[in-house]
Enzyme design. Structure first.
Site, PDB file in Angstrom:
ATOM      1  N   TYR A  16     177.784  72.646  82.142  1.00 51.76           N
ATOM      2  CA  TYR A  16     176.920  73.813  82.371  1.00 51.76           C
ATOM      3  C   TYR A  16     175.437  73.527  82.076  1.00 51.76           C
ATOM      4  CZ  TYR A  16     175.122  78.563  81.236  1.00 51.76           C
ATOM      5  OH  TYR A  16     174.390  79.710  81.136  1.00 51.76           O
ATOM      6  N   LEU A  38     183.952  63.893  82.877  1.00 48.52           N
ATOM      7  CA  LEU A  38     184.576  65.032  83.567  1.00 48.52           C
ATOM      8  C   LEU A  38     185.706  65.660  82.749  1.00 48.52           C
ATOM      9  CD1 LEU A  38     184.569  63.786  87.303  1.00 48.52           C
ATOM     10  CD2 LEU A  38     182.804  65.055  86.070  1.00 48.52           C
ATOM     11  N   GLY A  41     183.708  68.965  82.538  1.00 47.27           N
ATOM     12  CA  GLY A  41     182.712  69.178  83.595  1.00 47.27           C
ATOM     13  C   GLY A  41     183.309  68.991  84.982  1.00 47.27           C
ATOM     14  N   ASP A  56     182.527  57.375  79.819  1.00 49.81           N
ATOM     15  CA  ASP A  56     182.534  58.006  78.505  1.00 49.81           C
ATOM     16  C   ASP A  56     181.321  57.545  77.692  1.00 49.81           C
ATOM     17  OD1 ASP A  56     185.112  59.305  76.755  1.00 49.81           O
ATOM     18  OD2 ASP A  56     183.416  58.475  75.619  1.00 49.81           O
ATOM     19  N   ILE A  57     180.767  58.451  76.898  1.00 52.49           N
ATOM     20  CA  ILE A  57     179.617  58.063  76.057  1.00 52.49           C
ATOM     21  C   ILE A  57     179.994  56.942  75.082  1.00 52.49           C
ATOM     22  CG2 ILE A  57     178.236  60.175  76.199  1.00 52.49           C
ATOM     23  CD1 ILE A  57     179.530  61.079  73.527  1.00 52.49           C
ATOM     24  N   PHE A  77     182.499  68.269  72.957  1.00 52.30           N
ATOM     25  CA  PHE A  77     183.407  69.411  73.039  1.00 52.30           C
ATOM     26  C   PHE A  77     182.734  70.552  72.300  1.00 52.30           C
ATOM     27  CE2 PHE A  77     186.976  66.089  73.219  1.00 52.30           C
ATOM     28  CZ  PHE A  77     187.000  66.131  74.607  1.00 52.30           C
ATOM     29  N   TYR A 142     183.409  72.551  64.767  1.00 48.65           N
ATOM     30  CA  TYR A 142     182.444  72.321  65.853  1.00 48.65           C
ATOM     31  C   TYR A 142     181.023  72.270  65.284  1.00 48.65           C
ATOM     32  CZ  TYR A 142     179.154  73.615  69.540  1.00 48.65           C
ATOM     33  OH  TYR A 142     178.056  73.668  70.367  1.00 48.65           O
ATOM     34  N   HIS A 188     183.381  82.549  76.585  1.00 47.64           N
ATOM     35  CA  HIS A 188     182.072  83.171  76.326  1.00 47.64           C
ATOM     36  C   HIS A 188     182.003  84.578  76.907  1.00 47.64           C
ATOM     37  CE1 HIS A 188     180.197  78.960  75.700  1.00 47.64           C
ATOM     38  NE2 HIS A 188     180.679  79.468  74.588  1.00 47.64           N
ATOM     39  N   ARG A 220     174.030  89.088  69.188  1.00 48.76           N
ATOM     40  CA  ARG A 220     173.686  87.704  69.524  1.00 48.76           C
ATOM     41  C   ARG A 220     172.354  87.653  70.277  1.00 48.76           C
ATOM     42  NH1 ARG A 220     177.008  87.127  66.371  1.00 48.76           N
ATOM     43  NH2 ARG A 220     178.932  85.934  66.415  1.00 48.76           N
TER      44      ARG A 220
HETATM   45  N1  LIG Z   1     176.945  76.751  76.092  1.00 51.24           N
HETATM   46  C1  LIG Z   1     176.481  77.159  74.935  1.00 51.24           C
HETATM   47  O1  LIG Z   1     176.365  78.376  74.659  1.00 51.24           O
HETATM   48  C2  LIG Z   1     176.022  76.157  73.897  1.00 51.24           C
HETATM   49  C3  LIG Z   1     175.442  76.631  72.717  1.00 51.24           C
HETATM   50  C4  LIG Z   1     175.002  75.706  71.766  1.00 51.24           C
HETATM   51  C5  LIG Z   1     175.143  74.334  71.995  1.00 51.24           C
HETATM   52  N2  LIG Z   1     175.739  73.896  73.134  1.00 51.24           N
HETATM   53  C6  LIG Z   1     175.880  72.446  73.335  1.00 51.24           C
HETATM   54  O2  LIG Z   1     175.316  72.113  74.590  1.00 51.24           O
HETATM   55  C7  LIG Z   1     176.038  71.027  75.184  1.00 51.24           C
HETATM   56  C8  LIG Z   1     176.478  71.400  76.584  1.00 51.24           C
HETATM   57  O3  LIG Z   1     177.312  72.551  76.522  1.00 51.24           O
HETATM   58  P1  LIG Z   1     177.950  73.170  77.843  1.00 51.24           P
HETATM   59  O4  LIG Z   1     178.152  74.606  77.589  1.00 51.24           O
HETATM   60  O5  LIG Z   1     177.169  72.713  79.007  1.00 51.24           O
HETATM   61  O6  LIG Z   1     179.381  72.453  77.815  1.00 51.24           O
HETATM   62  P2  LIG Z   1     180.231  71.824  79.026  1.00 51.24           P
HETATM   63  O7  LIG Z   1     181.604  71.644  78.497  1.00 51.24           O
HETATM   64  O8  LIG Z   1     180.029  72.624  80.267  1.00 51.24           O
HETATM   65  O9  LIG Z   1     179.531  70.396  79.224  1.00 51.24           O
HETATM   66  C9  LIG Z   1     179.811  69.271  78.424  1.00 51.24           C
HETATM   67  C10 LIG Z   1     179.940  68.064  79.359  1.00 51.24           C
HETATM   68  O10 LIG Z   1     180.132  66.881  78.581  1.00 51.24           O
HETATM   69  C11 LIG Z   1     181.154  66.096  79.180  1.00 51.24           C
HETATM   70  N3  LIG Z   1     181.733  65.242  78.120  1.00 51.24           N
HETATM   71  C12 LIG Z   1     182.379  65.669  76.998  1.00 51.24           C
HETATM   72  N4  LIG Z   1     182.733  64.598  76.252  1.00 51.24           N
HETATM   73  C13 LIG Z   1     182.298  63.485  76.909  1.00 51.24           C
HETATM   74  C14 LIG Z   1     182.344  62.087  76.645  1.00 51.24           C
HETATM   75  N5  LIG Z   1     182.947  61.600  75.555  1.00 51.24           N
HETATM   76  N6  LIG Z   1     181.771  61.235  77.524  1.00 51.24           N
HETATM   77  C15 LIG Z   1     181.180  61.687  78.653  1.00 51.24           C
HETATM   78  N7  LIG Z   1     181.103  63.008  78.954  1.00 51.24           N
HETATM   79  C16 LIG Z   1     181.651  63.894  78.092  1.00 51.24           C
HETATM   80  C17 LIG Z   1     182.104  67.088  79.801  1.00 51.24           C
HETATM   81  O11 LIG Z   1     182.904  66.566  80.849  1.00 51.24           O
HETATM   82  C18 LIG Z   1     181.132  68.175  80.304  1.00 51.24           C
HETATM   83  O12 LIG Z   1     180.714  67.916  81.632  1.00 51.24           O
HETATM   84  C19 LIG Z   1     177.188  70.719  74.230  1.00 51.24           C
HETATM   85  O13 LIG Z   1     176.797  69.620  73.425  1.00 51.24           O
HETATM   86  C20 LIG Z   1     177.319  71.980  73.403  1.00 51.24           C
HETATM   87  O14 LIG Z   1     177.828  71.700  72.130  1.00 51.24           O
HETATM   88  C21 LIG Z   1     176.177  74.771  74.094  1.00 51.24           C
HETATM   89  O1  LIG Z   2     186.211  88.256  74.898  1.00 51.51           O
HETATM   90  C1  LIG Z   2     185.294  88.271  74.086  1.00 51.51           C
HETATM   91  C2  LIG Z   2     184.459  87.143  73.866  1.00 51.51           C
HETATM   92  C3  LIG Z   2     183.457  87.245  72.910  1.00 51.51           C
HETATM   93  N1  LIG Z   2     183.276  88.396  72.215  1.00 51.51           N
HETATM   94  C4  LIG Z   2     182.213  88.487  71.225  1.00 51.51           C
HETATM   95  O2  LIG Z   2     180.981  88.262  71.875  1.00 51.51           O
HETATM   96  C5  LIG Z   2     180.071  87.592  71.001  1.00 51.51           C
HETATM   97  C6  LIG Z   2     179.574  86.344  71.681  1.00 51.51           C
HETATM   98  O3  LIG Z   2     180.667  85.446  71.781  1.00 51.51           O
HETATM   99  P1  LIG Z   2     180.597  84.075  72.621  1.00 51.51           P
HETATM  100  O4  LIG Z   2     181.932  83.422  72.521  1.00 51.51           O
HETATM  101  O5  LIG Z   2     180.033  84.347  73.965  1.00 51.51           O
HETATM  102  O6  LIG Z   2     179.493  83.232  71.845  1.00 51.51           O
HETATM  103  P2  LIG Z   2     179.430  82.803  70.307  1.00 51.51           P
HETATM  104  O7  LIG Z   2     178.359  83.642  69.691  1.00 51.51           O
HETATM  105  O8  LIG Z   2     180.738  82.786  69.647  1.00 51.51           O
HETATM  106  O9  LIG Z   2     179.065  81.268  70.445  1.00 51.51           O
HETATM  107  C7  LIG Z   2     177.792  80.773  70.764  1.00 51.51           C
HETATM  108  O10 LIG Z   2     177.099  80.494  69.579  1.00 51.51           O
HETATM  109  C8  LIG Z   2     177.748  79.560  68.745  1.00 51.51           C
HETATM  110  C9  LIG Z   2     176.870  79.473  67.546  1.00 51.51           C
HETATM  111  O11 LIG Z   2     177.302  80.376  66.602  1.00 51.51           O
HETATM  112  C10 LIG Z   2     177.964  78.227  69.464  1.00 51.51           C
HETATM  113  O12 LIG Z   2     176.728  77.573  69.654  1.00 51.51           O
HETATM  114  C11 LIG Z   2     178.646  78.442  70.805  1.00 51.51           C
HETATM  115  O13 LIG Z   2     178.676  77.230  71.559  1.00 51.51           O
HETATM  116  C12 LIG Z   2     177.922  79.505  71.583  1.00 51.51           C
HETATM  117  O14 LIG Z   2     178.598  79.795  72.779  1.00 51.51           O
HETATM  118  C13 LIG Z   2     180.863  87.301  69.715  1.00 51.51           C
HETATM  119  O15 LIG Z   2     180.560  88.295  68.784  1.00 51.51           O
HETATM  120  C14 LIG Z   2     182.317  87.436  70.145  1.00 51.51           C
HETATM  121  O16 LIG Z   2     183.172  87.880  69.118  1.00 51.51           O
HETATM  122  C15 LIG Z   2     184.079  89.504  72.424  1.00 51.51           C
HETATM  123  O17 LIG Z   2     183.916  90.546  71.784  1.00 51.51           O
HETATM  124  N2  LIG Z   2     185.059  89.406  73.359  1.00 51.51           N
END
Ligand SMILES: NC(=O)c1ccc[n+]([C@@H]2O[C@H](COP(=O)([O-])OP(=O)(O)OC[C@H]3O[C@@H](n4cnc5c(N)ncnc54)[C@H](O)[C@@H]3O)[C@@H](O)[C@H]2O)c1
Ligand SMILES: O=c1ccn([C@@H]2O[C@H](COP(=O)(O)OP(=O)(O)O[C@H]3O[C@H](CO)[C@H](O)[C@H](O)[C@H]3O)[C@@H](O)[C@H]2O)c(=O)[nH]1
Length: 326
Positions: A16, A38, A41, A56-57, A77, A142, A188, A220
């Site tokens: 994403y 993948l 992803g 892989d990384i 992850f 995590y 999410h 949030r």
């Molecule tokens: N989405 C959020 O709300 C959020 C919030 C805070 C931090 N992050 C961080 O941002 C980054 C991206 O999140 P995202 O939501 O895009 O997740 P995502 O799962 O969509 O993307 C992660 C990608 O990394 C790849 N990947 C995982 N392990 C791998 C490996 N060992 N080698 C090669 N590729 C690998 C997966 O295939 C995937 O395409 C992550 O590090 C996540 O922890 C995301």
């Molecule tokens: O079906 C659902 C899903 C979520 N929620 C609530 O919605 C809020 C947002 O939840 P998300 O799962 O969308 O996001 P988080 O706040 O749990 O997580 C986000 O913030 C985290 C940091 O705390 C990590 O970085 C994580 O990757 C990022 O997605 C939370 O209060 C959760 O309890 C619901 O009520 N119902």
């Protein structure tokens, strides 16, 4: 770097956030290689114009060479719940994988890194908005794995002259054209509520309405993925040899779960039934960022803070991906 254009390795660029950042780098004229195994992803998430390595990384040494100006590291992850039941998976991939990546960067002489950290490194905050000086006490593996990587990077900067920026994202949302949120299973809030609006789910479960917040549901800070992408481009420029800069990325506005659901109703015009459910373990009541450091140190100025706009972009992506309206 030749001229003002650079060559970047984007790990996790089929996911994403990585796909949106890769698209922004390409639009700015840079050369991009995506390294992604993948595991969560999608091949079609890699923007056209990027070179793609399916790998892989942990094997990054096979592909990294001195021609790269920097690594933007998204591969990880990131399911909080899964990390509680399978912590070893998170230490192995997020910490072990990043150790191998950083070692490969050192060997290849690639000395700049932008890392995806998270608000989950703070745990339950003592004060909001949350500053980077706040105590770090993650409430799940995590967050702990991401904090361990932040510490690893600090040491690498001090000992071996890496230039690094860790960006601690709050709740990433929205989409950028064809690039959007596609987690499987989805956990999410915004994409789940949109699935209810599409009729693909019966109702949204509200995880707890007895929190100490105005309407009892969790609050949030939702940040548009395109604003986040801009911060990454600024971070590449801001990174300084031997320094590890850490910046929170959020809008500084909190929205409750109920406010998000109501916004989805207004934006989509569809009914969204909700059902009450127990609290989800490990959920802090309020997570709101102070992004003053990102403004001061990166010159970051997010321009898409409006929740309805964020939801509208996510809705357009959800409709496009499900084939609705075609
Ligand atoms: N989405 C959020 O709300 C959020 C919030 C805070 C931090 N992050 C961080 O941002 C980054 C991206 O999140 P995202 O939501 O895009 O997740 P995502 O799962 O969509 O993307 C992660 C990608 O990394 C790849 N990947 C995982 N392990 C791998 C490996 N060992 N080698 C090669 N590729 C690998 C997966 O295939 C995937 O395409 C992550 O590090 C996540 O922890 C995301
Ligand atoms: O079906 C659902 C899903 C979520 N929620 C609530 O919605 C809020 C947002 O939840 P998300 O799962 O969308 O996001 P988080 O706040 O749990 O997580 C986000 O913030 C985290 C940091 O705390 C990590 O970085 C994580 O990757 C990022 O997605 C939370 O209060 C959760 O309890 C619901 O009520 N119902």
């Amino acid at each position: 770097m030749s001229g003002r254009y650079g060559k970047y390795l984007v790990t996790g660029g089929a996911g994403y956030v990585g796909s949106v950042v890769a698209a922004h780098l390409l639009e700015a004229g840079h050369e991009v290689t995506v390294l992604d195994n993948l595991s969560t992803g999608f091949r079609e998430g890699v923007p056209a114009g990027a070179e793609f390595i399916e790998g892989d990384i942990r094997d990054a040494a096979k592909w990294l060479d001195p021609s790269y100006d920097a690594v933007l590291h998204f591969a990880a992850f990131s399911q909080v719940g899964e990390s509680v039941v399978q912590p070893e998976k998170y230490w192995e991939n997020n910490v072990g994988g990043t150790m191998a990546l950083i070692a490969a960067m050192r060997s290849a002489g690639v000395r700049k890194l932008v890392f995806s950290s998270t608000a989950a490194t703070y745990g339950e905050p003592e004060e909001v908005p949350i500053r980077e000086s706040a105590p770090t006490a993650p409430t799940n593996p995590y967050g702990a794995s991401k904090l361990a990587v932040d510490h690893m990077i600090t040491g690498e900067c001090a000992a071996h002259g890496l230039a690094a920026v860790s960006l601690r994202y709050f709740n990433v949302a929205g989409a950028y054209g064809q690039f959007g949120e596609r987690h499987d299973p989805e956990s999410h809030l915004i994409p789940l509520v949109l699935q209810v609006a599409q009729g693909r789910r019966e109702a949204i479960s509200v995880f707890g309405d007895d929190y100490p917040t105005p309407d009892g549901t969790c609050v949030r800070d939702y940040i548009h993925v395109a604003d986040l992408a801009e911060a990454h481009l600024l971070a590449v420029t801001a990174a300084k040899t031997g320094e590890h800069l850490i910046c929170n990325l959020g809008n500084g506005n909190g929205f409750s779960v109920r406010e998000v659901i109501e916004t989805v109703r207004q934006v989509t015009g569809h009914p969204v039934p909700e059902v009450m459910a127990p609290r989800r373990g490990g959920d802090p009541a309020v997570l709101v960022a102070s992004a003053d450091n990102a403004r001061e140190q990166l010159g970051w100025n997010p321009s898409r803070a409006d929740l309805a706009g964020i939801v509208a972009d996510a809705w357009a992506f959800a409709q496009r991906s499900s084939g609705a309206g075609e």
